[in-house]
Design an enzyme around this catalytic site. Structure first.
Site, short mmCIF file in Angstrom:
data_model
loop_
_atom_site.label_atom_id
_atom_site.label_comp_id
_atom_site.label_asym_id
_atom_site.label_seq_id
_atom_site.Cartn_x
_atom_site.Cartn_y
_atom_site.Cartn_z
N HIS A 1 -7.74 6.75 0.44
CA HIS A 1 -8.83 5.87 0.61
C HIS A 1 -9.41 5.26 -0.82
O HIS A 1 -10.29 4.66 -0.64
CB HIS A 1 -10.06 6.33 1.44
CG HIS A 1 -9.56 6.65 2.95
ND1 HIS A 1 -10.49 7.77 3.51
CD2 HIS A 1 -8.81 6.18 3.79
CE1 HIS A 1 -9.83 8.05 4.83
NE2 HIS A 1 -9.20 7.07 4.71
N GLY B 1 -14.82 2.26 10.04
CA GLY B 1 -14.87 2.09 11.48
C GLY B 1 -16.25 2.75 11.74
O GLY B 1 -16.95 1.80 12.36
N ARG C 1 -17.15 6.31 19.65
CA ARG C 1 -17.56 5.76 20.64
C ARG C 1 -17.59 6.40 22.02
O ARG C 1 -18.77 6.56 22.64
CB ARG C 1 -17.06 4.22 21.08
CG ARG C 1 -17.35 3.05 19.88
CD ARG C 1 -16.25 2.02 19.90
NE ARG C 1 -14.99 2.53 19.39
CZ ARG C 1 -14.28 1.48 18.97
NH1 ARG C 1 -14.59 0.28 19.18
NH2 ARG C 1 -12.93 2.04 18.64
N ARG D 1 0.69 -1.30 -0.07
CA ARG D 1 -0.04 -0.17 -0.03
C ARG D 1 0.86 1.18 -0.01
O ARG D 1 1.57 1.41 0.94
CB ARG D 1 -0.87 -0.06 1.39
CG ARG D 1 -1.81 1.20 1.23
CD ARG D 1 -2.52 1.47 2.66
NE ARG D 1 -3.49 2.39 2.50
CZ ARG D 1 -4.38 2.67 3.24
NH1 ARG D 1 -4.32 1.82 4.46
NH2 ARG D 1 -5.18 3.74 3.44
N ARG E 1 -8.55 15.26 12.69
CA ARG E 1 -8.21 16.05 11.79
C ARG E 1 -9.42 17.10 11.45
O ARG E 1 -10.52 16.74 11.51
CB ARG E 1 -7.93 15.41 10.21
CG ARG E 1 -6.69 14.68 10.29
CD ARG E 1 -6.41 14.42 8.94
NE ARG E 1 -5.32 13.05 8.74
CZ ARG E 1 -5.60 11.86 8.43
NH1 ARG E 1 -6.78 11.78 7.73
NH2 ARG E 1 -4.63 11.00 8.34
N GLY F 1 -9.74 8.32 10.13
CA GLY F 1 -9.90 9.26 8.73
C GLY F 1 -10.96 8.98 7.95
O GLY F 1 -11.59 8.09 7.95
N HIS G 1 -16.42 6.72 3.46
CA HIS G 1 -15.63 6.05 4.05
C HIS G 1 -15.42 6.72 5.24
O HIS G 1 -14.74 7.89 5.33
CB HIS G 1 -14.19 5.87 3.13
CG HIS G 1 -13.10 5.02 4.03
ND1 HIS G 1 -12.52 3.66 3.70
CD2 HIS G 1 -12.42 5.64 5.20
CE1 HIS G 1 -11.57 3.47 4.74
NE2 HIS G 1 -11.51 4.54 5.56
P1 ADP Z 1 -8.60 4.02 10.39
O1 ADP Z 1 -8.37 3.03 9.54
O2 ADP Z 1 -9.01 5.66 9.67
O3 ADP Z 1 -7.71 4.21 11.49
P2 ADP Z 1 -11.18 2.86 11.15
O4 ADP Z 1 -11.81 2.69 9.76
O5 ADP Z 1 -10.57 1.49 11.82
O6 ADP Z 1 -9.92 3.92 11.24
O7 ADP Z 1 -12.14 3.40 12.11
C1 ADP Z 1 -11.70 3.48 13.53
C2 ADP Z 1 -13.02 4.26 14.34
O8 ADP Z 1 -14.08 3.83 13.97
C3 ADP Z 1 -12.62 4.62 15.69
O9 ADP Z 1 -11.85 5.48 15.97
C4 ADP Z 1 -14.01 4.76 16.02
O10 ADP Z 1 -14.42 5.92 16.07
C5 ADP Z 1 -14.89 3.93 14.94
N1 ADP Z 1 -15.70 2.76 15.44
C6 ADP Z 1 -15.14 1.45 15.71
N2 ADP Z 1 -16.31 0.80 16.21
C7 ADP Z 1 -17.24 1.60 16.65
C8 ADP Z 1 -18.52 1.33 17.09
N3 ADP Z 1 -18.96 0.07 17.42
N4 ADP Z 1 -19.34 2.24 17.18
C9 ADP Z 1 -19.11 3.69 16.76
N5 ADP Z 1 -17.68 3.83 16.14
C10 ADP Z 1 -16.91 2.95 16.13
#
Ligand code: ADP
Length: 392
Positions: A177, A326, A280, A88, A236, A207, A203
């Site tokens: 992304h 996430g 969360r 990547r 950000r 981020g 997405h």
């Molecule tokens: P990245 O790849 O950009 O680091 P992710 O796509 O893994 O991020 O997303 C992580 C974020 O997803 C966490 O910081 C949180 O805000 C959110 N997240 C994960 N699980 C939950 C959940 N069950 N409910 C709400 N938000 C969540």
């Protein structure tokens, strides 16, 4: 054919090994604190995760341990079974509109692009060189976060700044992304049963970015020259008045780089809530009546709705809105708040369908004018797929 998908950070290395074309995940894991004290790694096989301490002076040792794990766990008998390794790479500039072989010439371009991606591209090059050293016979490929967005028209990727900044310094929108936006739009087209679609792909993770995708091609996206553009994110700021940088630089006696760091690491949900970058925690704050968490969430949702509305107009309609990453895959309340604000476009949320985490699901009512889906992303599989196609 065994294909390894790799995501190298400056002190980390994430990997997933796939059996292709079956798309079967054989093992995944992450090496952390490479080059630092207390380094360790974890591997996951058949859902079972183990964590181990290891001396990791550089990414080379991480690759050596990874290969040894594959042999110890009887996933391979010999290194030569790894036919392809996909890396990547965050920034491919305007050079790469698709994944390519990691030739010396292409790696050189990735290195040169470090000028506009100083936090990401150097780490990718370290990872590529380590993989080439430890597994020299595998086909190595470069998969860019930016290439899916290379189909954007000029009118969407140019900034209204002096034109020479573009010609001399490559200042323009690139977007990020891309593997995720591409993956979920392909999946959405499968669900809709057609390829001539107008999609808005959201997405939303730590981020976050939104893309407008027409007929499988990106026509606009919210991130820019760097990932700190567009939506409000975990830490950000996203889109702000550019003059804030010089103003705060003078007020606080900080350099432009120091202000930029604060805009990347101390802003967004964290900056406004004062509590956390994790949605969360913000949701918990809202339950306890924390006014800054309430404000942070309202701003976060507003920005997403602004972009969806703008892309709806840009696309001239929309066949589906997709939520991924996430927050997009897991936050039932954030999705609900976004879709409720889109009711003037005829979007009708179905609360029961929306009560879902991390799986493909239609979350709007049957009579919704635009359907919305949760589609879990799989950037690792997208990297492995491109690598398999370049290897076979
Ligand atoms: P990245 O790849 O950009 O680091 P992710 O796509 O893994 O991020 O997303 C992580 C974020 O997803 C966490 O910081 C949180 O805000 C959110 N997240 C994960 N699980 C939950 C959940 N069950 N409910 C709400 N938000 C969540």
């Amino acid at each position: 054919m065994k294909i390894l998908s790799v995501n190298a950070g400056s002190s980390s290395l994430k990997f997933t090994l796939f059996e292709m074309p079956e798309e079967k995940e054989l093992i995944s894991g992450v090496f952390e604190k490479i080059g630092l004290k207390d380094s360790f790694y974890s591997v996951k096989i058949s859902g079972e995760k183990t964590k181990k301490e290891a001396n990791l002076p550089s990414h080379n040792e991480a690759f050596e341990i990874l290969m040894k794990e594959l042999i110890d766990n009887k996933i391979i008998e010999d290194y030569s079974e790894i036919k392809g390794i996909g890396h990547r790479v965050a920034q491919g500039g305007a050079y790469f509109d698709k994944s390519v072989l990691a030739t010396d010439e292409n790696i050189d371009i990735v290195s040169k692009l470090s000028q506009i991606a100083p936090l990401h591209n150097p780490a990718a090059v370290v990872g590529i060189n380590a993989a080439k050293k430890v597994v020299p016979d595998a086909v190595q490929t470069l998969v860019f976060d930016t290439s899916f967005h290379q189909t954007m028209p000029e009118v969407n990727y140019m900034y209204a700044v002096p034109y020479e900044w573009y010609t001399k310094y490559n200042v323009r929108k690139y977007g990020f992304h891309g593997t995720s936006h591409k993956y979920v739009s392909m999946k959405a087209n499968e669900l809709l049963g057609k390829t001539d679609t107008k999609l808005i792909t959201c997405h939303i993770g730590n981020g976050a970015s939104i893309s407008a995708v027409a007929g499988g091609k990106c026509i606009d996206t919210s991130m820019g020259l760097t990932p700190n553009a567009g939506l409000m994110m975990g830490t950000r700021c996203g889109d702000i008045d550019a003059s804030i940088v010089s103003y705060i630089s003078e007020c606080e006696n900080l350099s432009a780089t120091e202000v930029n760091n604060k805009l990347n690491k101390e802003s967004g949900l964290l900056g406004i809530s004062g509590v956390s970058s994790d949605s969360r925690d913000v949701e918990d704050g809202i339950k306890n009546g924390d006014e800054r968490c309430i404000l942070a969430q309202s701003m976060y949702v507003k920005k997403i709705v602004d972009y969806i509305a703008s892309y709806y107009v840009e696309l001239g309609g929309c066949d589906a809105i997709i939520f991924t990453a996430g927050v997009g895959e897991n936050s039932i309340s954030t999705r609900a708040q976004i879709l409720e604000k889109l009711s003037c476009l005829g979007v009708k949320l179905d609360n029961e369908r929306n009560n879902v985490r991390g799986k493909v699901q239609l979350i709007t009512a049957d009579n919704s004018k635009i359907p919305a889906y949760v589609i879990p992303t799989n950037e690792e599989l997208m990297i492995a797929t491109d690598t398999y196609n370049l290897t076979k």
